[in-house]
Design an enzyme around this catalytic site. Structure first.
Site, PDB file in Angstrom:
ATOM      1  N   ASN A   6     -12.917   5.126  -7.593  1.00  0.00           N
ATOM      2  CA  ASN A   6     -11.681   5.786  -7.999  1.00  0.00           C
ATOM      3  C   ASN A   6     -11.445   5.517  -9.494  1.00  0.00           C
ATOM      4  OD1 ASN A   6      -8.874   6.031  -8.648  1.00  0.00           O
ATOM      5  ND2 ASN A   6      -8.404   6.123  -6.480  1.00  0.00           N
ATOM      6  N   HIS A   9      -7.454   4.663 -12.862  1.00  0.00           N
ATOM      7  CA  HIS A   9      -6.922   3.716 -13.846  1.00  0.00           C
ATOM      8  C   HIS A   9      -7.548   3.862 -15.227  1.00  0.00           C
ATOM      9  CE1 HIS A   9      -4.137   2.327 -11.054  1.00  0.00           C
ATOM     10  NE2 HIS A   9      -5.040   1.913 -10.198  1.00  0.00           N
ATOM     11  N   ARG A  17      -1.100   5.963 -24.228  1.00  0.00           N
ATOM     12  CA  ARG A  17      -0.882   6.534 -25.564  1.00  0.00           C
ATOM     13  C   ARG A  17      -0.771   8.068 -25.535  1.00  0.00           C
ATOM     14  NH1 ARG A  17      -1.950   2.808 -29.884  1.00  0.00           N
ATOM     15  NH2 ARG A  17      -0.976   0.959 -29.067  1.00  0.00           N
ATOM     16  N   HIS A  42      -6.697  10.526  -7.575  1.00  0.00           N
ATOM     17  CA  HIS A  42      -5.435  10.821  -6.876  1.00  0.00           C
ATOM     18  C   HIS A  42      -4.564  11.613  -7.839  1.00  0.00           C
ATOM     19  CE1 HIS A  42      -1.761   9.068  -4.470  1.00  0.00           C
ATOM     20  NE2 HIS A  42      -1.689  10.377  -4.624  1.00  0.00           N
ATOM     21  N   ARG A  44      -1.281  12.797  -8.523  1.00  0.00           N
ATOM     22  CA  ARG A  44       0.077  12.521  -8.061  1.00  0.00           C
ATOM     23  C   ARG A  44       1.039  13.601  -8.532  1.00  0.00           C
ATOM     24  NH1 ARG A  44       2.103   7.664  -6.277  1.00  0.00           N
ATOM     25  NH2 ARG A  44       0.495   6.161  -5.730  1.00  0.00           N
ATOM     26  N   ARG A  48       1.112  10.758 -13.171  1.00  0.00           N
ATOM     27  CA  ARG A  48       1.213   9.528 -13.982  1.00  0.00           C
ATOM     28  C   ARG A  48      -0.123   9.085 -14.558  1.00  0.00           C
ATOM     29  NH1 ARG A  48       2.464   4.994  -9.403  1.00  0.00           N
ATOM     30  NH2 ARG A  48       4.143   6.425  -8.923  1.00  0.00           N
ATOM     31  N   HIS A  49      -1.221   9.480 -13.932  1.00  0.00           N
ATOM     32  CA  HIS A  49      -2.535   9.156 -14.523  1.00  0.00           C
ATOM     33  C   HIS A  49      -3.438  10.388 -14.557  1.00  0.00           C
ATOM     34  CE1 HIS A  49      -3.107   8.375 -10.267  1.00  0.00           C
ATOM     35  NE2 HIS A  49      -2.721   7.113 -10.286  1.00  0.00           N
ATOM     36  N   GLU A  69      -7.612  12.712  -3.595  1.00  0.00           N
ATOM     37  CA  GLU A  69      -6.508  12.130  -2.813  1.00  0.00           C
ATOM     38  C   GLU A  69      -5.248  12.861  -3.196  1.00  0.00           C
ATOM     39  OE1 GLU A  69      -5.771   7.978  -3.411  1.00  0.00           O
ATOM     40  OE2 GLU A  69      -7.835   7.494  -2.938  1.00  0.00           O
ATOM     41  N   THR A  99       1.249   1.713  -6.194  1.00  0.00           N
ATOM     42  CA  THR A  99       0.033   2.283  -5.615  1.00  0.00           C
ATOM     43  C   THR A  99       0.356   2.692  -4.183  1.00  0.00           C
ATOM     44  OG1 THR A  99      -2.305   1.854  -5.087  1.00  0.00           O
ATOM     45  CG2 THR A  99      -0.805  -0.010  -4.882  1.00  0.00           C
ATOM     46  N   THR A 100      -0.569   3.398  -3.535  1.00  0.00           N
ATOM     47  CA  THR A 100      -0.326   3.830  -2.157  1.00  0.00           C
ATOM     48  C   THR A 100      -0.081   2.588  -1.293  1.00  0.00           C
ATOM     49  OG1 THR A 100      -1.982   5.500  -2.640  1.00  0.00           O
ATOM     50  CG2 THR A 100      -1.234   5.365  -0.368  1.00  0.00           C
ATOM     51  N   GLU A 150      -9.838   7.260   6.631  1.00  0.00           N
ATOM     52  CA  GLU A 150     -10.082   6.118   5.747  1.00  0.00           C
ATOM     53  C   GLU A 150      -9.105   5.035   6.195  1.00  0.00           C
ATOM     54  OE1 GLU A 150      -9.893   6.800   1.458  1.00  0.00           O
ATOM     55  OE2 GLU A 150      -9.455   4.672   1.174  1.00  0.00           O
ATOM     56  N   HIS A 189      -8.863   0.273  -0.145  1.00  0.00           N
ATOM     57  CA  HIS A 189      -7.619  -0.247  -0.727  1.00  0.00           C
ATOM     58  C   HIS A 189      -7.680  -1.774  -0.821  1.00  0.00           C
ATOM     59  CE1 HIS A 189      -3.589  -0.290  -2.265  1.00  0.00           C
ATOM     60  NE2 HIS A 189      -3.678   1.018  -2.343  1.00  0.00           N
ATOM     61  N   GLY A 190      -7.580  -2.231  -2.064  1.00  0.00           N
ATOM     62  CA  GLY A 190      -7.545  -3.677  -2.319  1.00  0.00           C
ATOM     63  C   GLY A 190      -8.904  -4.359  -2.223  1.00  0.00           C
TER      64      GLY A 190
HETATM   65  N1  PXP Z   1      -8.055   4.618  -0.886  1.00  0.00           N
HETATM   66  C1  PXP Z   1      -6.851   5.196  -1.059  1.00  0.00           C
HETATM   67  C2  PXP Z   1      -6.418   6.214  -0.061  1.00  0.00           C
HETATM   68  C3  PXP Z   1      -6.041   4.878  -2.158  1.00  0.00           C
HETATM   69  O1  PXP Z   1      -4.835   5.470  -2.305  1.00  0.00           O
HETATM   70  C4  PXP Z   1      -6.523   3.960  -3.109  1.00  0.00           C
HETATM   71  C5  PXP Z   1      -5.686   3.643  -4.320  1.00  0.00           C
HETATM   72  O2  PXP Z   1      -5.605   4.742  -5.143  1.00  0.00           O
HETATM   73  C6  PXP Z   1      -7.795   3.390  -2.893  1.00  0.00           C
HETATM   74  C7  PXP Z   1      -8.520   3.714  -1.770  1.00  0.00           C
HETATM   75  C8  PXP Z   1      -8.373   2.414  -3.858  1.00  0.00           C
HETATM   76  O3  PXP Z   1      -7.608   1.249  -3.842  1.00  0.00           O
HETATM   77  P1  PXP Z   1      -7.885   0.132  -4.932  1.00  0.00           P
HETATM   78  O4  PXP Z   1      -7.536   0.724  -6.250  1.00  0.00           O
HETATM   79  O5  PXP Z   1      -6.990  -0.992  -4.509  1.00  0.00           O
HETATM   80  O6  PXP Z   1      -9.347  -0.208  -4.827  1.00  0.00           O
END
Ligand code: PXP
Length: 237
Positions: A6, A9, A17, A42, A44, A48-49, A69, A99-100, A150, A189-190
């Site tokens: 992903n 970021h 900036r 993602h 949004r 925002r990004h 996403e 974040t989600t 997922e 996630h995480g």
């Molecule tokens: N999967 C989903 C559905 C998410 O929303 C995110 C965060 O954007 C991720 C995976 C990735 O999570 P992380 O950035 O914590 O690795």
């Protein structure tokens, strides 16, 4: 097991900036050279990004799975039908979250999800639902016609010791239930360089969806190396 990176970021840094650097499209190219099997963004509601231009450019230049996403809103569905990503992952979205925060509320959104999946599938777009590791949610995902789920690994990632073991069992049970019902199962996630191995040991998981930890490491050691190191950890497990 595939690794999808992903790149949101990278766009977060660009938006600090409001300029054009760093470019998530270039970051995606380097992630693929480092071994990524897919790229996730993602889009949004508040942009925002990632923005609409990023989606269009990534669609043009990403030669691997492009996973969009998005919240299951009319606006996002229109955008997906125009952009035609390989995969759409439907996620919950709140304006004020960092974040989600969890899986989508399948009970409340059942009918909306069923309709969204039907429309997306009609255009040949595979659809995944980001769900909490609960048996009920797996069953509803199947019932509304998703191709994949997922499983949210945030609780596993944010705990330690016995609590983490319990969370791991929940994730694995959800994965097994999904596979037994004919759904492909992903997780994310995480996940980071410390906690990914236990999840990556599973033969039943199709893919891992990882963002923040890889981009954080990429800032220090470079994108190709950061992705390659994660890839190696997953392969070794
Ligand atoms: N999967 C989903 C559905 C998410 O929303 C995110 C965060 O954007 C991720 C995976 C990735 O999570 P992380 O950035 O914590 O690795």
């Amino acid at each position: 097991m595939i690794l999808c990176v992903n790149v949101d970021h990278v766009a977060t840094v660009r938006q600090a900036r409001l300029g054009s650097d760093p470019d998530p499209v270039m970051a995606a190219t380097l992630a693929i050279l480092g071994g990524a099997d897919g790229i996730t963004i993602h889009l949004r509601e508040d942009r925002r990004h990632i923005n609409d231009r990023d989606l269009d450019m990534l669609k043009k230049f990403v030669p691997v799975e492009l996973n969009l996403e998005m919240a299951p809103t009319d606006e996002m569905i229109r955008i997906a039908l125009r952009a035609l990503p390989d995969l759409v992952t439907l996620v919950p979205e709140k304006r004020r979250e960092l974040t989600t925060e969890g899986g989508i509320n399948l009970h409340a959104l059942r009918n909306r999800l069923r309709k969204a999946i039907r429309v997306l599938k009609g255009k040949g777009i595979k659809t995944s639902l980001f769900i909490n590791p609960s048996p009920d949610d797996v069953d509803i995902a199947k019932e509304v016609g998703a191709d994949m789920i997922e499983v949210h690994t945030g609780c596993y990632a944010n705990t330690k010791g016995n609590m983490q073991e319990r969370e791991l069992v929940k994730v694995m049970k959800a994965v097994q239930r999904a596979v037994s019902r004919g759904l492909s199962a992903n997780a994310g996630h995480g996940l980071n360089y410390y906690n990914v191995s236990r999840i990556a040991e599973s033969d039943s998981i199709r893919g891992l969806y990882i963002g923040h930890s890889i981009i954080s490491r990429a800032v220090l050691v470079g994108m190709e190396r950061a992705v390659h190191e994660m890839r190696t950890l997953i392969k070794r497990s």
